[in-house]
Design a protein around this motif. Sequence first.
Motif, short mmCIF file in Angstrom:
data_model
loop_
_atom_site.label_atom_id
_atom_site.label_comp_id
_atom_site.label_asym_id
_atom_site.label_seq_id
_atom_site.Cartn_x
_atom_site.Cartn_y
_atom_site.Cartn_z
N LEU A 7 -0.68 -9.13 10.43
CA LEU A 7 -0.40 -9.81 9.41
C LEU A 7 0.26 -10.98 9.68
O LEU A 7 1.19 -11.06 10.77
N GLN A 8 0.18 -12.04 9.06
CA GLN A 8 0.71 -13.50 9.26
C GLN A 8 1.24 -14.08 8.12
O GLN A 8 0.51 -14.15 7.15
N SER A 9 2.31 -14.31 8.19
CA SER A 9 3.10 -15.17 7.13
C SER A 9 2.83 -14.64 5.87
O SER A 9 2.73 -15.37 4.89
N ILE A 10 3.15 -13.31 5.57
CA ILE A 10 3.03 -12.73 4.43
C ILE A 10 3.98 -13.20 3.47
O ILE A 10 5.10 -12.85 3.95
N LYS A 11 3.79 -13.40 2.29
CA LYS A 11 4.92 -13.78 1.38
C LYS A 11 4.25 -13.02 0.10
O LYS A 11 3.26 -13.03 -0.27
N LEU A 28 6.66 -12.91 6.63
CA LEU A 28 6.34 -11.27 7.27
C LEU A 28 5.17 -11.51 8.28
O LEU A 28 4.17 -11.82 8.01
N ASP A 29 5.52 -10.96 9.50
CA ASP A 29 4.62 -10.92 10.73
C ASP A 29 4.54 -9.51 11.35
O ASP A 29 5.51 -8.91 11.35
N PHE A 30 3.27 -9.23 11.52
CA PHE A 30 3.20 -7.91 11.94
C PHE A 30 1.93 -7.73 12.96
O PHE A 30 0.87 -8.08 12.39
N THR A 31 1.88 -7.09 14.02
CA THR A 31 0.62 -6.96 14.68
C THR A 31 0.63 -5.32 15.40
O THR A 31 1.86 -4.71 15.62
#
Length: 225
Positions: A7-11, A28-31
């Motif tokens: 997930l990259q730059s989730i708004k 929000l970022d998550f790998t």
Amino acid sequence: MTELLALQSIKKSVREPDGSVRRLFEGLDFTMSSDERAVALLGRSGSGKTTLLRVVAGLDARYDGSYVFQCVLQPKRLDPLADHRRMHIGLISQSYDLLDDFSVEQNVRLGARGLRDSKARTVEALGLVGLDRMSKKRVTRLSGGEAQRVAIARAIVKRPALILADEPTGALDEDTEGEILDLFTSLQANGMSFIIATHSSRVAAACDRRVTLVDRRLAGCAREF
């Protein structure tokens, strides 16, 4: 080592009951790599844990940013589940979401819709969760732990790469929670990965990594090897 999801730059914003708009996620970022077996998702009530799981599952496409799952950029579609995620992600809720007028087998088979070998997959899933002798039993006659096992069997019947579990032990006593954690461990040994939203310190401690939703972003410790 390949990425299972990123997930990259989730708004994302949500509308409150009073009509006001609240920003839930901001950059929000998550790998998660394909060899990680379990990540605990922590955070206070209302921080957005369930919403984040819904985004990952494809149940909520109302967000900005990008989402890659198994090297596929996921489209923001209005249908309930993007095809790719429907086949490769399983969902477990705290409330089980079982149909009371169905048997154990019938509830699990709902998760196998669209599969040519749905019957065989259902038998396999029930065996993995230890309910193969209860297949004809009505779910209204099950204990809480047994009902949760039915929900887990339904989630794994398509042999997904990733299981999303939302407070899977929240309604269970300590002994039953331990049984469910043991079951998760055995499923992880079969190659399934988990993201588990939880308030339980015991569940969190059983995961490889813990991340916390705070200030609209994810903070977490590094992977443990």
